[in-house]
Design a protein around this motif. Structure first.
Motif, PDB file in Angstrom:
ATOM      1  N   LEU A 302      -7.012 -12.765  12.677  1.00 56.97           N
ATOM      2  CA  LEU A 302      -6.129 -13.856  12.271  1.00 56.97           C
ATOM      3  C   LEU A 302      -5.588 -13.713  10.856  1.00 56.97           C
ATOM      4  N   PHE A 303      -6.487 -13.502   9.888  1.00 54.56           N
ATOM      5  CA  PHE A 303      -6.082 -13.583   8.489  1.00 54.56           C
ATOM      6  C   PHE A 303      -5.361 -12.327   8.002  1.00 54.56           C
ATOM      7  N   GLN A 304      -5.983 -11.165   8.190  1.00 53.33           N
ATOM      8  CA  GLN A 304      -5.431  -9.948   7.604  1.00 53.33           C
ATOM      9  C   GLN A 304      -4.070  -9.552   8.160  1.00 53.33           C
ATOM     10  N   PRO A 305      -3.833  -9.684   9.491  1.00 52.56           N
ATOM     11  CA  PRO A 305      -2.473  -9.373   9.948  1.00 52.56           C
ATOM     12  C   PRO A 305      -1.411 -10.227   9.273  1.00 52.56           C
ATOM     13  N   LEU A 306      -1.753 -11.488   9.001  1.00 50.37           N
ATOM     14  CA  LEU A 306      -0.794 -12.372   8.347  1.00 50.37           C
ATOM     15  C   LEU A 306      -0.585 -11.978   6.891  1.00 50.37           C
ATOM     16  N   ILE A 307      -1.657 -11.593   6.202  1.00 46.13           N
ATOM     17  CA  ILE A 307      -1.585 -11.316   4.771  1.00 46.13           C
ATOM     18  C   ILE A 307      -1.111  -9.896   4.504  1.00 46.13           C
ATOM     19  N   TYR A 308      -1.799  -8.909   5.108  1.00 47.21           N
ATOM     20  CA  TYR A 308      -1.523  -7.516   4.776  1.00 47.21           C
ATOM     21  C   TYR A 308      -0.334  -6.939   5.523  1.00 47.21           C
ATOM     22  N   SER A 309      -0.017  -7.493   6.688  1.00 42.67           N
ATOM     23  CA  SER A 309       1.081  -6.942   7.476  1.00 42.67           C
ATOM     24  C   SER A 309       2.338  -7.796   7.365  1.00 42.67           C
ATOM     25  N   ASN A 310       2.233  -9.064   7.778  1.00 38.97           N
ATOM     26  CA  ASN A 310       3.421  -9.915   7.803  1.00 38.97           C
ATOM     27  C   ASN A 310       3.918 -10.266   6.411  1.00 38.97           C
ATOM     28  N   SER A 311       2.989 -10.494   5.457  1.00 36.85           N
ATOM     29  CA  SER A 311       3.419 -10.929   4.130  1.00 36.85           C
ATOM     30  C   SER A 311       4.181  -9.838   3.392  1.00 36.85           C
ATOM     31  N   VAL A 312       3.813  -8.573   3.616  1.00 38.66           N
ATOM     32  CA  VAL A 312       4.520  -7.469   2.953  1.00 38.66           C
ATOM     33  C   VAL A 312       5.344  -6.668   3.951  1.00 38.66           C
ATOM     34  N   ASN A 313       5.391  -7.128   5.208  1.00 36.33           N
ATOM     35  CA  ASN A 313       6.239  -6.516   6.235  1.00 36.33           C
ATOM     36  C   ASN A 313       5.968  -5.023   6.394  1.00 36.33           C
ATOM     37  N   ALA A 314       4.712  -4.674   6.615  1.00 42.38           N
ATOM     38  CA  ALA A 314       4.327  -3.286   6.826  1.00 42.38           C
ATOM     39  C   ALA A 314       3.382  -3.204   8.012  1.00 42.38           C
ATOM     40  N   HIS A 315       3.379  -2.055   8.691  1.00 50.29           N
ATOM     41  CA  HIS A 315       2.513  -1.842   9.847  1.00 50.29           C
ATOM     42  C   HIS A 315       1.055  -1.740   9.392  1.00 50.29           C
ATOM     43  N   PRO A 316       0.100  -2.286  10.191  1.00 53.44           N
ATOM     44  CA  PRO A 316      -1.317  -2.207   9.796  1.00 53.44           C
ATOM     45  C   PRO A 316      -1.797  -0.781   9.541  1.00 53.44           C
ATOM     46  N   LEU A 317      -1.358   0.201  10.356  1.00 49.85           N
ATOM     47  CA  LEU A 317      -1.762   1.593  10.135  1.00 49.85           C
ATOM     48  C   LEU A 317      -1.190   2.108   8.820  1.00 49.85           C
ATOM     49  N   GLU A 318       0.020   1.708   8.527  1.00 51.17           N
ATOM     50  CA  GLU A 318       0.653   2.077   7.264  1.00 51.17           C
ATOM     51  C   GLU A 318      -0.148   1.536   6.086  1.00 51.17           C
ATOM     52  N   ILE A 319      -0.570   0.283   6.175  1.00 49.22           N
ATOM     53  CA  ILE A 319      -1.374  -0.328   5.126  1.00 49.22           C
ATOM     54  C   ILE A 319      -2.711   0.391   4.983  1.00 49.22           C
ATOM     55  N   PHE A 320      -3.333   0.736   6.117  1.00 51.59           N
ATOM     56  CA  PHE A 320      -4.625   1.418   6.087  1.00 51.59           C
ATOM     57  C   PHE A 320      -4.520   2.755   5.363  1.00 51.59           C
ATOM     58  N   LEU A 321      -3.494   3.542   5.677  1.00 46.10           N
ATOM     59  CA  LEU A 321      -3.338   4.849   5.040  1.00 46.10           C
ATOM     60  C   LEU A 321      -3.066   4.716   3.544  1.00 46.10           C
ATOM     61  N   VAL A 322      -2.260   3.724   3.175  1.00 49.78           N
ATOM     62  CA  VAL A 322      -1.976   3.507   1.760  1.00 49.78           C
ATOM     63  C   VAL A 322      -3.255   3.169   1.004  1.00 49.78           C
ATOM     64  N   ILE A 323      -4.059   2.265   1.568  1.00 48.73           N
ATOM     65  CA  ILE A 323      -5.320   1.883   0.929  1.00 48.73           C
ATOM     66  C   ILE A 323      -6.260   3.079   0.846  1.00 48.73           C
ATOM     67  N   LEU A 324      -6.272   3.914   1.882  1.00 48.19           N
ATOM     68  CA  LEU A 324      -7.134   5.099   1.907  1.00 48.19           C
ATOM     69  C   LEU A 324      -6.745   6.070   0.796  1.00 48.19           C
ATOM     70  N   PHE A 325      -5.458   6.344   0.651  1.00 49.21           N
ATOM     71  CA  PHE A 325      -4.999   7.240  -0.405  1.00 49.21           C
ATOM     72  C   PHE A 325      -5.278   6.654  -1.790  1.00 49.21           C
ATOM     73  N   ALA A 326      -5.015   5.360  -1.948  1.00 52.45           N
ATOM     74  CA  ALA A 326      -5.246   4.714  -3.245  1.00 52.45           C
ATOM     75  C   ALA A 326      -6.723   4.735  -3.608  1.00 52.45           C
ATOM     76  N   GLY A 327      -7.599   4.524  -2.618  1.00 53.89           N
ATOM     77  CA  GLY A 327      -9.034   4.570  -2.882  1.00 53.89           C
ATOM     78  C   GLY A 327      -9.504   5.944  -3.301  1.00 53.89           C
ATOM     79  N   SER A 328      -8.948   6.984  -2.688  1.00 58.99           N
ATOM     80  CA  SER A 328      -9.339   8.344  -3.048  1.00 58.99           C
ATOM     81  C   SER A 328      -8.863   8.721  -4.438  1.00 58.99           C
ATOM     82  N   MET A 329      -7.766   8.114  -4.883  1.00 61.75           N
ATOM     83  CA  MET A 329      -7.227   8.447  -6.207  1.00 61.75           C
ATOM     84  C   MET A 329      -7.810   7.589  -7.330  1.00 61.75           C
ATOM     85  N   ALA A 330      -8.034   6.308  -7.060  1.00 63.09           N
ATOM     86  CA  ALA A 330      -8.444   5.396  -8.138  1.00 63.09           C
ATOM     87  C   ALA A 330      -9.617   4.514  -7.769  1.00 63.09           C
ATOM     88  N   GLY A 331     -10.343   4.842  -6.707  1.00 65.77           N
ATOM     89  CA  GLY A 331     -11.548   4.092  -6.365  1.00 65.77           C
ATOM     90  C   GLY A 331     -11.254   2.672  -5.911  1.00 65.77           C
TER      91      GLY A 331
END
Length: 366
Positions: A302-331
Motif C-alpha cells: 500500500l504505502f511504498q508504491p504510492l510514495i516511491y513509485s507514484n509520487s516520483v512517477n517511476a517504475h518500482p524496478l527502476e527505483i530498486f536499481l537506483v537505490i541499489l547503485f546508490a547504496g553501493s556508492m555511498a552506503g
C-alpha cells in the motif's frame, strides 16, 4: 579565449562553489531542512488559503504562521512524549546483568552449539557464549546516557540559533511557494531562465509529494508496529520505543525494515530474560517477527508504491536499481538520498536532453 581557458575557468568556478558550499554548509543545511518542512506543510497552507472566514480569505502570512506553529507543536509533542520513554528504556537496558542474562540462556545456547558442531565441516567445538556476552554488553551499554544528554545541554545556544533560523526561513518558504525557485534562477543566464524555472517547478512538485508521503509512512509504520507488538503481549513502553525506531529506520529502503526487525527481537529478548525461554520468549519472538512481517507487507503493498513509485512517477524496478547503485556508492546515506537525487536527475534530463531516445523513455511519465 581559447577552449583550454574556458575549461580552466569552469573548473575554477566549480572549485570556488564547492569551497563556498563547504564553508557555509551549516546555513545550507538550515535551508535544506526548511525546504523539506515547507514541502510537508504546503498542503495545509494551500488548504487554509482556500478557506474563508465570513467571506474573507485567510492572509498568506496567517496561513504560513499557523502551519509553522502546527509543525513545531507536533515536534514538541513528539519529543516531549517519546524522549522520556527512550531514556527510561535505555536505563532499564543498562541495568541488565549480562552475565546472568547469558547464564539464563544456557540451555538454548548449548543446543545451538551442539547443532552447529554436529554439522560443522571442521568438526571443532562451536562456542558462542562469550560472543553473545561481548556483543550483548555493547548493545545494552547505555550507562553513559546521562553524559550524552549533559553534552547536549552545552549546545543549547547553537541549537536555539538553528531552530530560529530554520523557522524563519520555513515561514517565508511557506508564505511564498516560489521564493526558493526565484532565488535559484538568479544564478542562471536570462536565456535559460524559463527552462530552469520549469525544471525547478517540476522538481518541487515531485519532491513535495515524496516527502509528504514519507512523513505519513513513518507515522503509519511506527503506529502499526506499536499496536501489533502491544496486541501480542509486549509491554506498551517497549512497544512504543520499538515502533518509533522501526518507523524512523524504515526511511532507509530495503535495509531499514531488517534493522528494525532485529532491534525489536533484541529488545524482546533483553526485556524477558527472566522468563522461560521456550515457553515464553520463543513465542514472543515469533509473534514479534510476525508483526514486522505483516507491517512490511502492508507497507510494500500500500504505502511504498504510492510514495516511491507514484509520487516520483517511476517504475518500482527502476527505483530498486537506483537505490541499489546508490547504496553501493555511498552506503546508507546514498540509499536515503537516492530517490530525491534521481528525481532531480530525471527532471533535468527531460528538460535539456529530451532529444535522446533513452532520456525520453526514462522520463515519459513525468
Amino acid at each position: 579565449m581559447n577552449g583550454k581557458g574556458k575549461y580552466f575557468l569552469a573548473a575554477a568556478g566549480l572549485l570556488f562553489l564547492a569551497l563556498i558550499f563547504w564553508y557555509f554548509s551549516a546555513i545550507l543545511a538550515y535551508i535544506g531542512i526548511a525546504v523539506v518542512l515547507s514541502f510537508i506543510g504546503r498542503p495545509l497552507v494551500d488548504f487554509l488559503n482556500k478557506a474563508t472566514i465570513k467571506g474573507r480569505k485567510i492572509p498568506l502570512s496567517v496561513s504560513a504562521g499557523l502551519t509553522l506553529a502546527l509543525l513545531w507543536f507536533l515536534m514538541v509533542v513528539f519529543f516531549r512524549t517519546f524522549i522520556p520513554m527512550i531514556v527510561e528504556e535505555a536505563q532499564q537496558l543498562s541495568n541488565i546483568d549480562v552475565q546472568s542474562a547469558v547464564h539464563s540462556l544456557d540451555e538454548p545456547i548449548r543446543n545451538i552449539e551442539a547443532f552447529v558442531s554436529k554439522y560443522s565441516t571442521d568438526g571443532g567445538d562451536f562456542k558462542i557464549q562469550a560472543l553473545i556476552t561481548e556483543n550483548l554488553s555493547s548493545v545494552l551499554k547505555f550507562s553513559d546516557i546521562s553524559s550524552i544528554f549533559g553534552s547536549l545541554a552545552g549546545t543549547v545556544g547553537g541549537l536555539f540559533i538553528a531552530l530560529f533560523s530554520i523557522s524563519f526561513i520555513t515561514f517565508f518558504f511557506l508564505k511564498d511557494s516560489s521564493l526558493f525557485i526565484d532565488s535559484l534562477v538568479l544564478f542562471v543566464p536570462e536565456n535559460k531562465e524559463e527552462g530552469v524555472r520549469h525544471v525547478l517547478d517540476s522538481i518541487k512538485n515531485l519532491l513535495m509529494r515524496y516527502f509528504v508521503g514519507l512523513f505519513f509512512e513513518v507515522i503509519l509504520v511506527g503506529t502499526m508496529v506499536t499496536v501489533g507488538l502491544t496486541i501480542v503481549g509486549m509491554d506498551f513502553s517497549h512497544a512504543v520505543v520499538i515502533g518509533l525506531f522501526a518507523g524512523l529506520i524504515n526511511v532507509i529502503p530495503y535495509i531499514g525494515p531488517i534493522i528494525g526487525t532485529m532491534f525489536g527481537l533484541i529488545i524482546g529478548i533483553a526485556t524477558n530474560l527472566g522468563a522461560d525461554f521456550y515457553a515464553e520468549v520463543v513465542p514472543l519472538l515469533g509473534y514479534t517477527a510476525l508483526v514486522f512481517l505483516i507491517v512490511q507487507l502492508i507497507d510494500n503493498i500500500l504505502f511504498q508504491p504510492l510514495i516511491y513509485s507514484n509520487s516520483v512517477n517511476a517504475h518500482p524496478l527502476e527505483i530498486f536499481l537506483v537505490i541499489l547503485f546508490a547504496g553501493s556508492m555511498a552506503g546508507i546515506l546514498g540509499m536515503m538520498l537516492a530517490i530525491p537525487a534521481y528525481t532531480i536527475f530525471r527532471v533535468i534530463a527531460k528538460e535539456f536532453f529530451n532529444k535522446y531516445r533513452f532520456v525520453r523513455k526514462l522520463t515519459e511519465k513525468i
